[in-house]
Structures are given as structure tokens and as C-alpha cells.
Scaffold this motif. Structure first.
Motif, short mmCIF file in Angstrom:
data_model
loop_
_atom_site.label_atom_id
_atom_site.label_comp_id
_atom_site.label_asym_id
_atom_site.label_seq_id
_atom_site.Cartn_x
_atom_site.Cartn_y
_atom_site.Cartn_z
N ILE A 17 0.84 -1.19 0.00
CA ILE A 17 0.00 0.00 0.00
C ILE A 17 0.88 1.25 0.00
O ILE A 17 2.08 1.18 0.29
N PRO A 18 0.31 2.41 -0.32
CA PRO A 18 1.11 3.61 -0.49
C PRO A 18 1.37 4.41 0.79
O PRO A 18 1.40 5.65 0.76
N THR A 19 1.55 3.74 1.91
CA THR A 19 1.90 4.46 3.14
C THR A 19 3.32 4.09 3.55
O THR A 19 3.83 3.03 3.20
N ASP A 20 3.95 4.99 4.32
CA ASP A 20 5.30 4.71 4.80
C ASP A 20 5.24 4.03 6.17
O ASP A 20 4.15 3.71 6.66
N ALA A 45 2.13 7.39 7.06
CA ALA A 45 1.87 8.63 6.32
C ALA A 45 1.54 8.28 4.87
O ALA A 45 2.19 7.42 4.27
N LEU A 46 0.54 8.94 4.33
CA LEU A 46 0.10 8.71 2.96
C LEU A 46 0.51 9.90 2.09
O LEU A 46 0.06 11.02 2.33
N PRO A 47 1.37 9.68 1.10
CA PRO A 47 1.76 10.78 0.21
C PRO A 47 0.56 11.29 -0.57
O PRO A 47 -0.40 10.55 -0.82
N GLU A 48 0.65 12.53 -1.01
CA GLU A 48 -0.43 13.14 -1.78
C GLU A 48 -0.18 12.94 -3.27
O GLU A 48 0.93 13.15 -3.76
N ASP A 105 -8.81 1.01 1.27
CA ASP A 105 -8.92 2.38 1.81
C ASP A 105 -9.10 3.31 0.62
O ASP A 105 -8.27 3.34 -0.29
N THR A 106 -10.15 4.10 0.62
CA THR A 106 -10.45 4.95 -0.53
C THR A 106 -9.40 6.04 -0.76
O THR A 106 -9.36 6.62 -1.84
N ALA A 107 -8.54 6.30 0.20
CA ALA A 107 -7.46 7.28 0.01
C ALA A 107 -6.28 6.68 -0.77
O ALA A 107 -5.47 7.41 -1.33
N TRP A 108 -6.19 5.36 -0.81
CA TRP A 108 -5.11 4.70 -1.55
C TRP A 108 -5.50 4.66 -3.03
O TRP A 108 -6.57 4.22 -3.39
N LEU A 109 -4.59 5.10 -3.89
CA LEU A 109 -4.87 5.15 -5.32
C LEU A 109 -4.39 3.89 -6.05
O LEU A 109 -4.75 3.68 -7.20
N LEU A 110 -3.58 3.07 -5.36
CA LEU A 110 -3.12 1.82 -5.94
C LEU A 110 -2.61 0.89 -4.85
O LEU A 110 -2.33 1.32 -3.73
N GLU A 111 -2.47 -0.37 -5.23
CA GLU A 111 -1.86 -1.40 -4.40
C GLU A 111 -1.18 -2.35 -5.38
O GLU A 111 -1.72 -2.63 -6.45
N VAL A 112 0.02 -2.81 -5.05
CA VAL A 112 0.78 -3.67 -5.97
C VAL A 112 1.32 -4.88 -5.21
O VAL A 112 1.90 -4.73 -4.13
N GLU A 113 1.12 -6.07 -5.80
CA GLU A 113 1.72 -7.29 -5.26
C GLU A 113 2.68 -7.85 -6.31
O GLU A 113 2.48 -7.64 -7.51
N VAL A 114 3.71 -8.54 -5.85
CA VAL A 114 4.68 -9.14 -6.77
C VAL A 114 5.02 -10.56 -6.34
O VAL A 114 4.84 -10.93 -5.18
N ILE A 115 5.52 -11.31 -7.30
CA ILE A 115 6.12 -12.61 -7.04
C ILE A 115 7.55 -12.50 -7.55
O ILE A 115 7.80 -11.97 -8.64
N ALA A 116 8.48 -12.97 -6.73
CA ALA A 116 9.90 -12.93 -7.09
C ALA A 116 10.48 -14.33 -6.97
O ALA A 116 9.98 -15.15 -6.18
N ALA A 117 11.52 -14.61 -7.74
CA ALA A 117 12.17 -15.92 -7.69
C ALA A 117 13.66 -15.77 -7.93
O ALA A 117 14.09 -14.88 -8.65
#
Length: 127
Positions: A37-40, A44-47, A114-126
Motif C-alpha cells: 500500500i502507499p503508506t510509509d 503517512a500517505l503521500p499526496e 482504503d479509498t485514500a489509496w490510489l493503488l496497491e501492488v503485489e509481486v512474485i519474485a524468484a
């Protein structure tokens, strides 16, 4: 690990920095990173979309590093966007982060937790 990008000639070609499929052989480690998610760390959520997207990729980097991996190990990316209008910005920032890496990829326009989040990203790594 042997890694091959697959883009079948008799199927649609990728549109912008990804492979239609990624084949792995002889890998030792597989990491599934939950949607970041886009919080630190202080919640804190960047604008704005660009700042939020960069924070998400920073968080992905942190998870990869904690597992002894790097962005070069990413084989699959799933991005959830809150709004279709962020599609091109998302593509640009993702390309900025991934560089020449071409993982398999999916982008979904979805309602995010959360409606304040503009994106969410998941990854798979190998490795």
C-alpha cells in the motif's frame, strides 16, 4: 535460475514493458509479496498518484531486501488501480522502477480497501 519471457506469436503482444508469460526453471527460492500500500512506516500517505506509486515501489523494495532479493528477481506484478485515469502514470512509474525487466503483469481497476489509496501492488519474485 533460468528465466524466459514468453510472448506467443499467435496471441496478442504485450503493450508496454511486460511479458505475456515468464517461464522459470531451476529456481531455488520463491517469494510472494502481499499487496503493498502507499503508506510509509509511520502510516503517512503521500499526496497524489505519482508519490503514492513511488511509495508502493519503495515498500516492495523493502520486502524484497528483507528476503535477500532485489527488483531483478520479480517475475510477476499485479497492480490494483483505484481509477482508470491513472493507467499511463502507473505505466511510466512502473517502467521507471523496473527498467528493462519484463515480468508477467496484470493491471486491475478495482475498489481498494482504503479509498485514500490510489493503488496497491503485489509481486512474485524468484531466484
Amino acid at each position: 535460475m533460468k528465466r524466459d519471457a514468453i510472448n506467443a506469436k499467435n496471441a496478442p503482444q504485450p503493450r508496454g514493458g511486460y511479458a505475456q508469460a515468464v517461464k522459470l526453471e531451476s529456481f531455488e527460492r520463491l517469494l510472494f509479496v502481499s499487496g503493498q500500500i502507499p503508506t510509509d512506516v509511520d502510516d503517512a500517505l503521500p499526496e497524489g498518484f505519482q508519490a503514492q506509486a513511488r511509495q508502493v515501489w519503495h515498500n516492495i523494495d523493502a520486502q524484497l531486501k528483507a528476503a535477500g532479493m532485489t527488483k531483478d528477481d520479480i517475475v510477476k506484478v499485479t497492480t490494483f488501480l483505484a481509477d482508470r485515469r491513472h493507467t499511463m502514470e502507473n505505466r511510466e512509474i512502473r517502467a521507471e522502477y523496473l527498467g528493462p525487466l519484463t515480468p508477467a503483469m496484470t493491471v486491475v481497476i478495482a475498489g481498494i480497501f482504503d479509498t485514500a489509496w490510489l493503488l496497491e501492488v503485489e509481486v512474485i519474485a524468484a531466484q
